[in-house]
Design an enzyme around this catalytic site. Structure first.
Site, PDB file in Angstrom:
ATOM      1  N   ALA A   9       9.671   3.083   7.313  1.00  0.00           N
ATOM      2  CA  ALA A   9       8.981   3.769   5.605  1.00  0.00           C
ATOM      3  C   ALA A   9       7.433   2.550   5.493  1.00  0.00           C
ATOM      4  O   ALA A   9       8.171   1.230   5.539  1.00  0.00           O
ATOM      5  CB  ALA A   9       9.458   4.259   5.038  1.00  0.00           C
ATOM      6  N   SER A  10       6.536   3.338   5.184  1.00  0.00           N
ATOM      7  CA  SER A  10       5.071   2.789   5.215  1.00  0.00           C
ATOM      8  C   SER A  10       5.149   1.262   3.628  1.00  0.00           C
ATOM      9  O   SER A  10       4.441   0.644   4.281  1.00  0.00           O
ATOM     10  CB  SER A  10       4.411   3.139   5.097  1.00  0.00           C
ATOM     11  OG  SER A  10       4.477   4.025   6.038  1.00  0.00           O
TER      12      SER A  10
END
Length: 208
Positions: A9-10
């Site tokens: 995930a970013s």
């Protein structure tokens, strides 16, 4: 052949573990078990991803790198994508993505050499194409965001990113308690520029 799941995930606010059940179900349907799972909260546009490279370091020839979507592996520019592909190929790791059915053939150990080479070529082409689309989507979103900020500033509406008051209060408390900058950065994940701003705000003279 070991199956190694990569979940990315970013940001730390997003759940990198979200797709774990889907990957486990996909493997189980094919009579496989995920040997190891690697979670990471880093941008897909950056090659600075320790968990991805730990996965590759742990892998042996023929192992599978299992991802939910190609953009979990790459939103890289062309040069960095070539570097990552070179690393993957050098370790003879097979990339399998749930959103790329052509890659599912990589899980088969009974395919003859000619057919496998054909699948490899098709899968490589599809990976390149989807990775390029993922990068374009990343660039388009950044451009639209920048345009929105310019317009908001012109209209007098731009206020910047909201401050994380709870986190910053905890950082200030750590500064006041005498903890070093390195310790605080490691514990909270904040940048040194943020730390410097908070230290200046509170007139705290803590040295790194």
């Amino acid at each position: 052949m070991f199956v190694r799941a990569y979940l990315r995930a970013s940001t730390k606010e997003q759940d990198a573990n979200r797709a774990r059940a889907d990957l486990e179900a996909f493997a189980a349907e094919r009579g496989l078990q995920i040997a190891a799972t690697y979670l990471e909260n880093e941008s897909g546009a950056s090659l600075q991803r320790p968990e991805l490279f730990r996965l590759l370091s742990d892998s042996r020839a023929g192992d599978v790198l299992l991802i939910e979507q190609v953009d979990r592996l790459s939103r890289l520019n062309a040069a960095d994508w070539d570097k990552l592909k070179t690393e993957i190929r050098s370790r003879q790791v097979k990339v399998v993505a749930l959103d790329l059915p052509t890659s599912w053939s990589m899980l088969s150990s009974t395919t003859d050499e000619f057919t496998q080479r054909m699948f490899d070529a098709i899968n490589g082409m599809m990976l390149d194409m989807i990775a390029a689309i993922a990068r374009k989507d990343y660039d388009d979103r950044r451009r639209r965001q920048a345009q929105g900020i310019v317009k908001a500033k012109a209209d007098g509406r731009y206020r910047g990113r909201p401050e994380d008051a709870e986190r910053n209060a905890a950082i200030v408390a750590m500064l006041k308690s005498g903890q070093t900058w390195n310790t605080i950065v490691k514990a909270t994940g904040c940048s040194r520029s943020t730390l410097a701003r908070l230290a200046k705000r509170t007139q705290t003279s803590v040295e790194a």
